[in-house]
Write a protein that holds these residues in place. Sequence first.
Motif, PDB file in Angstrom:
ATOM      1  N   ARG A   5       0.831  -1.203   0.000  1.00 10.41           N
ATOM      2  CA  ARG A   5       0.000   0.000   0.000  1.00 10.41           C
ATOM      3  C   ARG A   5       0.863   1.249   0.000  1.00 10.41           C
ATOM      4  N   ALA A  76      -6.127  -7.514  -1.422  1.00 10.06           N
ATOM      5  CA  ALA A  76      -6.763  -7.261  -0.125  1.00 10.06           C
ATOM      6  C   ALA A  76      -8.131  -7.932  -0.045  1.00 10.06           C
ATOM      7  N   GLU A  84      -6.915  -3.205   5.042  1.00 11.29           N
ATOM      8  CA  GLU A  84      -6.398  -2.774   3.748  1.00 11.29           C
ATOM      9  C   GLU A  84      -7.530  -2.430   2.784  1.00 11.29           C
TER      10      GLU A  84
END
Length: 609
Positions: A5, A76, A84
């Motif tokens: 991320r 995710a 997430e």
Amino acid sequence: MAQQRKVWEADMDEDLQDVDLSLAIGPYAQSGNYDDAQSTIDEAALLVMQQQMVQQAAFAQIPDVVKRFIAHFHQAVLDNNLAEITVAYESGWNRLTEKYYAKTEWPEAEVIAPLVNDDQIFLILYRELYYRHVYSRLSPDIDDRFHSYENSCELFNYLLNSDGPVALELPEQWLWDIIDEFIYQFQSFCVWRSKVKSKTEEELSLLSEGSQVWSSYSVLNVLYSLIQKSKINEHLVALQEGKSAEEIAEIVGEYGTRPLYKLLGYFSVIGLLRVHSLLGDFTLALKVMESVELNQKAPFTRVTACHVTTYYYVGFCYIMLRRYPDAIRAFVSILNFILRMRQYHTRSYQYDQINKTADRMYALFAICNALSPTRVDDNISNIVKERYGEQFTKMSRGEEGIPAFEELFLYACPKFIAANPPPYDDAEALRAFFDEPPQEPAQRHLALFIAEVRAQAPVPTLRSFLKLYTSLDAAKLANFLDADEEEMVQQLMVMKQASRSVSRVENEKGLLEGQMISTSDLDFVINDNMVHIAESTVGRRYAGWFIRNTEHAQRVLDNLRNAPLPIAPKVAAPSQPADAAAKGPEATPAAPPARTGGKKVAWGSAQAA
């Protein structure tokens, strides 16, 4: 996942270098070899090749940071990593939208399919976000409206018709947005569908063939099916009865114990409240909320948009059912919540929508307070006077205020829809519909509301006269009103009826339940030819006054404590007389004794005891 991320988040604000996405893309970019000796290529194969070439070109135009984000988002969802997914949904998607797709569509699902290994479940979720973006930022055409309906059907069929509960976890906010957007797209389609004059021949043909697209039955069927599958009403009743977790799990079954189904069922109850309100069935709208408690501990309060929507539609239903005290109570509760939580709303991507809904509720509150005057929170009253003071003054003048009521009602009411579509499948009936279109739903509900307001038009004038007397001759009152005694009695009965309303009492279950109460501080009886008036004064609410003044005193005290200490002035020594100097030091008078009875204060001076 967190490191992945950080990669796409860091790439938001800087140019990216080329990256190797072959692992995610797979064989997508390979155009495929075919035998040059083949003399003919059938039309279907040629069409597929052309489509692949177009998709390859579209894929090449996607920024690398968007590709990385989609791959991360997909992973995710596969891992059911709620943390997430929440970050990607609430932050990443909106930030990338602002940067790359503020005025254009996101890439189509078929284009990004290689990034997610053609995962059909993720592509359905991606299309849900894709069409939501089209509806909110762009202008959807008829293809978008039809395809968004098909995608919604695929999503709900997957959830409801799979063998057992699906292995999917989504954040609360996204689950609410799925239900909310489903109803909004249905509402938008119904409004667009009812405008027959603006349709092209192609649109008329498609609408005649797709009569079941976004039908009221299909939308209601989805919401009721989610409620039934999750057994959310049984779950809420069991909670209210204080049953244990094991007993509740046995009652609701395998679907009701999964957060995905439980929340979708719960949000579907709120969705039914909205749909029935849009269709004009306000009693049924409140009836479906029978198991939901309106308090700060209810599950809908965890999603601010759901919280605001719930109170808005509950309050509006109470207005249309002429239960103004209940509507005022609902609006005051949610508007105070919005005022307290404003600093947190500014960080929400739904901040503008919440503000718009709050402004509409202030307008509805002004309508309620004009029809049923009552003492309410000073903060709310001040904001209403600031925004709608002119209209509120007009609404308090009886017949003169009808245009002000119409203006605020049309501004603040929901966008009502008609349950039945125009007869697109019957050319003759469609021509008749075109020549004499029926009354729009909003105008029909406005007419019903204004009829009630107009019936109460004499009340403000009559009330102003009665407040001046404790007893009054009927003939004299009729003279004041420029009416005969029979008409005067009719107006008195209208006032008596307007001062009575069904209202919920504390801890009462069900939003439709209530008791008849008096909503006015003015009552009267007619004995022979005399009208006897009794006015009850409501005691001032001292709690708010003390709280505000205590806070003010605390601020003043804090300012005093934070102020710098004053510098004590230097006192010059008194001059000695000549004769005292001649006598020497022994003759010098002693200093006066120090004051011991005073109290030392913060800056060092003495304070008298």
